[in-house]
Design a protein around this motif. Structure first.
Motif, PDB file in Angstrom:
ATOM      1  N   THR A  77      -1.940   4.114  -0.578  1.00 10.90           N
ATOM      2  CA  THR A  77      -3.263   3.803  -1.122  1.00 10.90           C
ATOM      3  C   THR A  77      -4.290   3.507  -0.049  1.00 10.90           C
ATOM      4  O   THR A  77      -5.473   3.352  -0.352  1.00 10.90           O
ATOM      5  CB  THR A  77      -3.164   2.588  -2.063  1.00 10.90           C
ATOM      6  N   ARG A 112       0.805  -1.223   0.000  1.00 10.05           N
ATOM      7  CA  ARG A 112       0.000   0.000   0.000  1.00 10.05           C
ATOM      8  C   ARG A 112       0.839   1.274   0.000  1.00 10.05           C
ATOM      9  O   ARG A 112       0.300   2.362  -0.199  1.00 10.05           O
ATOM     10  CB  ARG A 112      -0.938  -0.010   1.221  1.00 10.05           C
ATOM     11  N   LYS A 113       2.127   1.122   0.250  1.00  9.05           N
ATOM     12  CA  LYS A 113       2.964   2.322   0.321  1.00  9.05           C
ATOM     13  C   LYS A 113       4.402   1.923  -0.005  1.00  9.05           C
ATOM     14  O   LYS A 113       4.846   0.825   0.361  1.00  9.05           O
ATOM     15  CB  LYS A 113       2.879   2.935   1.731  1.00  9.05           C
TER      16      LYS A 113
END
Length: 825
Positions: free
Chosen positions: A313, A255-256
């Motif tokens: 995200t 996500r990152k």
């Protein structure tokens, strides 16, 4: 069972292994003397569990009993009692769940795949107290409160007896699956001490990549000392210190950037101190003995909640609100402080030809919860980072008298035993500090109130409940001939909260020859709903319609909220148990095979969370928006076979061989369960109904497939002079972690079928000093990892937080290597 071929195959394999090992061990010179004494001692383990007749051995017992010595527990890397038991006894499992709040720290064990609270635990034959924790999350044993086996250190034990048979008529509530009796060490002289160091050295392969980990560093220091009291008494003191580092087995988080492991999915960090005493001394020449035992444990355990990521995200609103404190996000830590106390005192002797034992026992478990490295997002930059979340306390006072006498019956004998017991229990919930559960005025509805990771108990959750129980039993065991043994027991119970119940048991054994016998039992059983199940409350404050702060969470079934949702007073779980088997023995070899069937009704389970517009309207008068509760209504049938083959041979030239092949095959079917609930309320003045599931496919699969249906353990223990080696292979069948709600079977997560190998080597340096090195999970085996998507395209692993199924029966930590040095005197 649906398929007996695997069972038969393992039975044949166990026999073949044992006889092959016997043949190999007997390949010694013809004139070598027979080492009969050690073999006789190994086959005459005198048991006190499941029988009130003295002198009964495990092979002469009327029901299947495993006897585990202190050496069995010590010849492996783990110092956790529950993990040690699970490694040796196939019918016991100890899943190492993670990310399930307090259950990370107070993990339950299961027997024959049944609920953890359906196994009765005794200490020196006296009922042990349960943990204050109710397992409320997605772990095995959801909705149960059970005994924490890890509060008793292995160093304090002489042996453990595991009765694999229903025994509620003999011992009372909880003994539906069986009984675990922990027998404390008794010593007037001698002592010992050991220090063990170990850590995980493992290669982790997940769906998104591979890495190496060196973590979970563990130091255990333990010791015991025997002291004489007078001419015949003893005082044995035991103690243990444990310091264990956390492990992390999450997947890479996409996500990152950068791509890295952000979760701490694994074992908690633990530091604990435990002390136990066991003592007995005759009262002069009266024939009476005063005895007592007890222990105390202080445990600090810290597990991790899911990380809150700022940016990337995920777009986590709570992490963004706390960005001033944690610019990159944070992982809340759940710290559980457990204080566990056991105290027992008694007197035993003979009165008018009857053996009499009177004892009083008190047990208490208190859990204090703290959330660290966290924040209350509704306060933003003004939030504190650490919170006191409240406490749970359970205590139990038990007083009982047991009376028995053996007398002639025709050409044989009959043992008559009877007794009464009084038990008082209490359960309390204490509130946390206000910021651990409240919301700041004017906070946005998207923000979660209370401490992130583990919101505190609110004042509305505070309870202080008690109940009393009185019971009486009659237990008869007759041996009218040398070949036939008959048993019968009946027990009546009266509880102050849910009423009365009665249970009974019939047993029989017939010895066709000294080398072969058949045995069987039929019994009814029950388990009273625990106070934790009846009254546990945990809620969180959320922002409702119009900006009003309302609660959602778990409510007692008899509370106003529970009743509005359809809750009723909990009833006792009931069972009907049948078992039949045989025992075969010849010299140093013995084999037992026991089949069983356990039918249960009125099983207790946690409902699904009921929510939505209609539910919120119904519960609006209580300032609540959603809720769940515990309910009866599940019926199930458990069928299985236990096989234990054992061979022991001592030879002058090749040393002593102790070989065991044991297996459990278990099949659980849920035959009925609570249907859907239809909830009706006025929504904007219009009568509106909503149908919601109380018990979903997810819960059914957890019941049926949450523990392995096949488990086989083979152990080789060899010693010669100063050298000793223990090798163990453990095969685990597949375990299913079900998809959420009423999801598809294709979206379930499976642990797979795997075999774990353990190996330990020991050497005696000098007379009183020995060293050992070993590895648990020598070949670094993992359960099947969680895939990115299922076969039907459903995303299973979008965050990387969970890399392996937390239902895995052997955990997901990989290879553990250790070294131990021991001293005896």
């Amino acid at each position: 069972m649906t398929n007996l071929r695997p069972t038969l195959a393992v039975a044949v394999s166990a026999l073949a292994l044992s006889y092959a090992a016997a043949a190999s061990a007997q390949s010694v010179p013809a004139n070598a003397p027979e080492a009969t004494a050690p073999e006789a001692a190994a086959n005459q383990d005198i048991v006190v569990t499941g029988t009130r007749t003295t002198g009964r051995s495990r092979l002469n017992s009327i029901a299947p009993i495993d006897v585990l010595s202190a050496a069995n527990l010590q010849h492996q890397g783990t110092t956790e009692l529950a993990a040690s038991l699970a490694a040796i006894v196939p019918s016991i499992d100890f899943p190492r769940s993670s990310a399930v709040d307090g259950t990370d720290s107070i993990r339950p064990a299961t027997l024959r795949g049944l609920s953890p609270d359906q196994t009765l635990v005794l200490i020196n034959g006296v009922r042990a107290h349960t943990s204050a924790l109710l397992n409320t999350n997605g772990s095995v044993g959801r909705g149960s409160a059970s005994v924490d086996l890890n509060t008793i250190p292995s160093v304090a034990l002489d042996r453990i007896e595991v009765l694999r048979d229903g025994a509620a008529a003999q011992y009372g509530s909880d003994a539906i699956a069986g009984v675990v009796n922990l027998r404390l060490r008794e010593a007037r002289t001698g002592g010992g001490a050991s220090v063990t160091y170990g850590q995980y050295i493992t290669d982790v392969t997940t769906a998104r990549g591979a890495r190496s980990e060196h973590d979970g560093k563990t130091v255990t220091a333990s010791g015991w000392q025997g002291i004489g009291l007078g001419e015949d008494g003893f005082l044995t003191i035991s103690g243990e210190y444990l310091n264990r580092g956390a492990t992390s087995r999450g997947d890479f988080d996409p996500r990152k950037t950068p791509l890295t492991v952000r979760s701490r999915f694994g074992d908690p960090a633990v530091e604990q101190y435990t002390g136990y005493v066991n003592a007995a001394a005759p009262l002069g020449d009266t024939g009476w003995t005063l005895y007592g035992f007890g222990g105390y444990q202080h445990r600090n355990s810290t597990s991790a909640a899911t990380p809150r990521i700022n940016g990337g995200t995920d777009n986590n609103a709570n992490a963004a609100a706390l960005a001033t404190l944690y610019p990159d996000g944070f992982t809340p830590l759940i710290a559980v402080e457990s204080n566990d106390l056991t105290e027992t005192a008694g007197i035993r002797g003979e009165l008018s030809g009857w053996k009499v034992d009177f004892n009083v026992s008190y047990g208490r478990n208190q859990l204090n919860f703290n959330t660290r490295n966290s924040g209350n997002a509704t306060y933003g930059a003004n939030s504190q980072k650490n919170f006191y979340d409240g406490k749970l306390t359970y205590d139990q006072l038990v007083g009982g008298i047991d009376v028995s006498r053996e007398q002639p019956l025709g050409e044989g004998t009959i043992n008559i035993a009877w007794g009464v017991e009084y038990r008082r229990e209490s359960f309390q919930i204490g509130a946390g500090e206000p910021t651990s559960y409240n919301r700041a005025p004017g906070a946005a509805s998207a923000l979660g109130g209370g401490a992130q990771g583990f919101p505190g108990f609110q004042p509305s959750n505070v309870i202080d409940k008690h109940r009393d129980n009185v019971s009486g039993y009659l237990d008869l065991e007759a041996k009218p001939t040398d070949k036939l043994t008959l048993g019968a027991a009946v027990r009546g119970e009266s509880y102050s909260d849910f009423g009365e119940t009665a249970t009974g048991k019939l047993s029989a054994r017939y010895d066709f020859a000294p080398w072969f016998a058949i045995r069987g039992t039929a019994s009814t059983g029950f388990r009273a709903p625990s106070l934790q199940q009846q009254y546990f409350t945990s809620t969180a404050s959320v922002l409702g319609t119009g900006g009003a702060v309302v609660e959602t969470g778990l409510f007692p079934s008899t509370s106003a909220v529970g009743v509005a949702l359809g809750g009723q007073p909990l009833r006792a779980e009931k069972s009907r148990n049948l078992s039949a088997g045989f025992v075969l023995r010849s010299g140093g070899f013995d084999l037992s095979v026991d089949a069983y069937q356990i039918k249960q009704r009125d099983q207790i389970a946690l409902s699904e969370n009921l929510s939505g517009t209609v539910v919120a309207a119904l519960l609006a008068p209580f300032n609540v928006s959603a809720g769940r509760f515990l309910l009866n209504g599940i019926r199930s049938t458990t069928k299985g076979i236990d096989i234990v083959a054992h061979y022991r041979k001592a030879t002058p030239a090749a040393g002593t061989f102790d070989l065991t092949a044991a297996a459990n095959f278990n099949d659980i079917k849920v035959t009925s369960f609570p249907g859907n609930a239809t909830i009706t309320a006025l929504v904007n003045g219009v009568s509106t109904s909503s149908t919601q599931a109380l018990f979903t496919r997810q819960r059914i699969i957890s019941f049926e497939q949450g523990t392995p249906r096949e488990k086989v353990v083979g152990t080789v223990d060899w010693s010669l002079d100063k050298i000793g080696v223990t090798g163990r292979a453990s095969y685990y069948g597949d375990v299913t972690q079900p998809s959420s709600g009423n999801g598809l079977a294709a979206n379930d997560i499976h642990s797979g079928r795997h075999t774990i190998f353990d190996l330990e080597a020991r050497y005696q340096l000098v007379k009183n000093v020995n060293v050992a090195v070993g590895a648990n999970n020598l070949l670094d085996t993992y359960p099947d990892y969680v895939k990115l998507t299922s076969s039907v395209g459903t995303t299973l692993n979008s965050t990387g937080l969970v890399a392996f199924p937390y239902y895995s029966p052997f955990g997901f930590n990989g290879r553990y290597v250790y070294a131990r040095i021991g001293l005896s005197w």
